[in-house]
Design an enzyme around this catalytic site. Structure first.
Site, PDB file in Angstrom:
ATOM      1  CG  ASP A 119      34.540  38.025  37.390  1.00 52.81           C
ATOM      2  OD1 ASP A 119      35.539  38.638  37.802  1.00 52.81           O
ATOM      3  OD2 ASP A 119      33.857  38.418  36.426  1.00 52.81           O
ATOM      4  CE  LYS A 147      41.001  33.734  37.766  1.00 53.81           C
ATOM      5  NZ  LYS A 147      39.632  34.052  37.394  1.00 53.81           N
ATOM      6  N   GLY A 195      40.104  41.269  39.253  1.00 53.79           N
ATOM      7  CA  GLY A 195      39.763  41.653  40.622  1.00 53.79           C
ATOM      8  C   GLY A 195      39.654  40.395  41.446  1.00 53.79           C
ATOM      9  CG  HIS A 196      42.264  37.718  41.595  1.00 51.81           C
ATOM     10  ND1 HIS A 196      43.454  37.173  41.208  1.00 51.81           N
ATOM     11  CD2 HIS A 196      41.460  37.666  40.508  1.00 51.81           C
ATOM     12  CE1 HIS A 196      43.373  36.819  39.931  1.00 51.81           C
ATOM     13  NE2 HIS A 196      42.172  37.109  39.487  1.00 51.81           N
ATOM     14  CD  GLN A 240      41.821  38.887  32.920  1.00 56.88           C
ATOM     15  OE1 GLN A 240      42.931  38.480  32.638  1.00 56.88           O
ATOM     16  NE2 GLN A 240      41.619  39.898  33.751  1.00 56.88           N
TER      17      GLN A 240
END
Ligand code: IMP
Length: 426
Positions: A13, A16, A40-41, A222
């Site tokens: 988180d 990225k 989750g990006h 991650q």
């Protein structure tokens, strides 16, 4: 020939997605190399806000080829939903390629993730419940189904009979509901129909691009501290989130790597269980969480917030060999008052500066904090280093010293243009 790895430097988180989006302006391809839809990006641009779990963040640009690499575990249901969402936003997904070597997250993996977490009781890891661990277990145990098999279903039915019998025996141990092999086969046929055109060998594609001199971004998921080997085991994910995973999970060999960028938030967050020495269990931690909306993109869980942990960051830089660091969410610290950084740990009365390998030892570590003058003039939205308030500059320079590599990019907000390019990286 260059490839550039973008790696999470902390517990995931770190932002990225925004950095990959920013760098994609000058890249011809983006390859996701590890994890699955536990990630989750978030990418924000003029068309809106996009949340990606599997599709590489570069997809919002019109030009790049976006590859889901062999190191990824793919939940076809999640991926189809994501593709559907992109198509509704009129984003061209014909540039998406899924490696035929990537593994499938099957419904029984998701069931086993939940059952195993329940069986661990108070020692639960706090997984995202997406079936990641069980899917990688099957990959390593050589029980896995690869995406390529969805295109070539000859033999899959017979294989599924044996696989499902084995999985059901495992599920029975936890009193879970068994799966039906024929029903799963039907689902595989449907996925084959819907995803078949995207599934391809990716080796020649990548090799040709590198031979042409195209720039390829290797998009991490991650972070280093969640890496199966180098993270805070057992409170980790089941894949290689560090630079080694960028190589094995994409098929790009190390001699092509020109840059390894470590993405760090200007503070620290962690979701799920496990040690976090600089955690702030107080009003400051709550303020950071609310101000930065530190809630999981995938699960919605509140993230644990704390000061920047330089001991962990230096370790992360050393196992990854970062050529530069990217600092995100600096604006969250605007007007917060004095800012602290964890520069060492106190362990059983002694000061240590090396990151311990044992989670229980790390659990006993107390942070040794260095305090910095805060800044009231906002950094939010700034694009030039010279415009940063003096105190923020001091903070950034000290982090650079502590991490041990130059900071190349500072993110001052969620939008693409809210970025300070300290020095070019591609
Ligand atoms: P899993 O990857 O779902 O097996 O979860 C293992 C651990 O990694 C849990 O503590 C999760 O909260 C954490 N985790 C997995 N993916 C992410 C991520 O994208 N960001 C932050 N934490 C994650």
């Amino acid at each position: 020939m260059p490839a550039y790895a973008i790696i999470g430097g902390q517990w995931g988180d770190e932002g990225k997605g925004k950095i990959v989006d920013f760098l994609t302006a000058d890249a011809q391809a983006v390859v996701r190399f590890s994890g699955g839809n536990n990630a989750g990006h978030t990418v924000m641009n003029d068309e809106g806000e996009f949340k990606f779990h599997l599709v590489p963040s570069g997809i919002v640009w019109p030009h790049p080829i976006c590859i889901i690499g062999n190191g990824v575990v793919v939940d076809p249901v999640g991926l189809l939903a994501e593709i559907d969402g992109l198509q509704r936003h009129k984003i061209d997904v014909s540039r998406l390629v899924i490696s035929d070597r990537a593994h499938v997250i099957m419904p029984y993996h998701i069931a086993l993730d939940g059952l195993e977490e329940k069986a661990r009781g108070k020692d639960a890891l706090g997984t995202t419940g997406r079936g990641i661990g069980p899917a990688y277990m099957d990959k390593v145990a050589r029980w896995g189904i690869r995406m390529g098999e969805l295109k070539d279903v000859v033999g899959l039915r017979a294989r599924l009979e044996a696989l499902v019998a084995q999985k059901n025996a495992h599920i029975k141990l936890y009193d879970g509901e068994p799966f039906d092999a024929s029903e799963l086969y039907e689902r595989c046929l449907a996925w084959s129909e819907q995803l078949g055109d995207y599934i391809q060998p990716t080796e020649a594609l990548i090799e040709d691009m590198l031979a042409r001199g195209d720039a390829i971004l290797l998009e991490g998921a991650q972070g280093a501290l969640l890496d199966l080997d180098h993270g805070t085991y057992p409170y980790v994910t089941s894949s290689s989130a560090t630079v080694g995973g960028a190589i094995t999970g994409s098929g790009v060999h190390p001699r092509h790597l020109k840059g390894i960028m470590g993405v760090f938030k200007a503070y620290t967050t962690r979701v799920g269980a496990g040690p976090m020495p600089s955690e702030l269990d107080d009003e400051v931690g709550n303020t950071i969480r609310e101000r930065a909306w530190e809630y999981g993109t995938t699960t919605g869980r509140p993230r644990r917030c704390g000061w920047f942990d330089a001991v962990a960051a230096r370790y992360s830089a050393s196992v990854n060999g970062f050529t530069s660091a990217v600092l995100t969410r600096l604006d969250v610290l605007d007007g917060l008052g004095p800012v602290k950084v964890c520069v060492a740990y106190k362990l059983d009365g002694e000061i240590i500066t090396r990151f311990p390998s044992s989670a229980s030892v790390l659990e006993r570590c107390e942070p040794v904090l260095e305090e910095f003058e805060g800044w009231d003039n906002p950094t939010a939205g700034l694009q030039n280093m010279k415009d940063l308030p003096r105190q923020a500059k001091t903070y950034v320079r000290r982090l650079e010293d502590l991490i041990g590599c130059p900071i190349s990019i500072i993110s001052t907000g969620p939008k693409r243009e809210e970025t300070v390019l300290v020095h070019p990286v591609l």
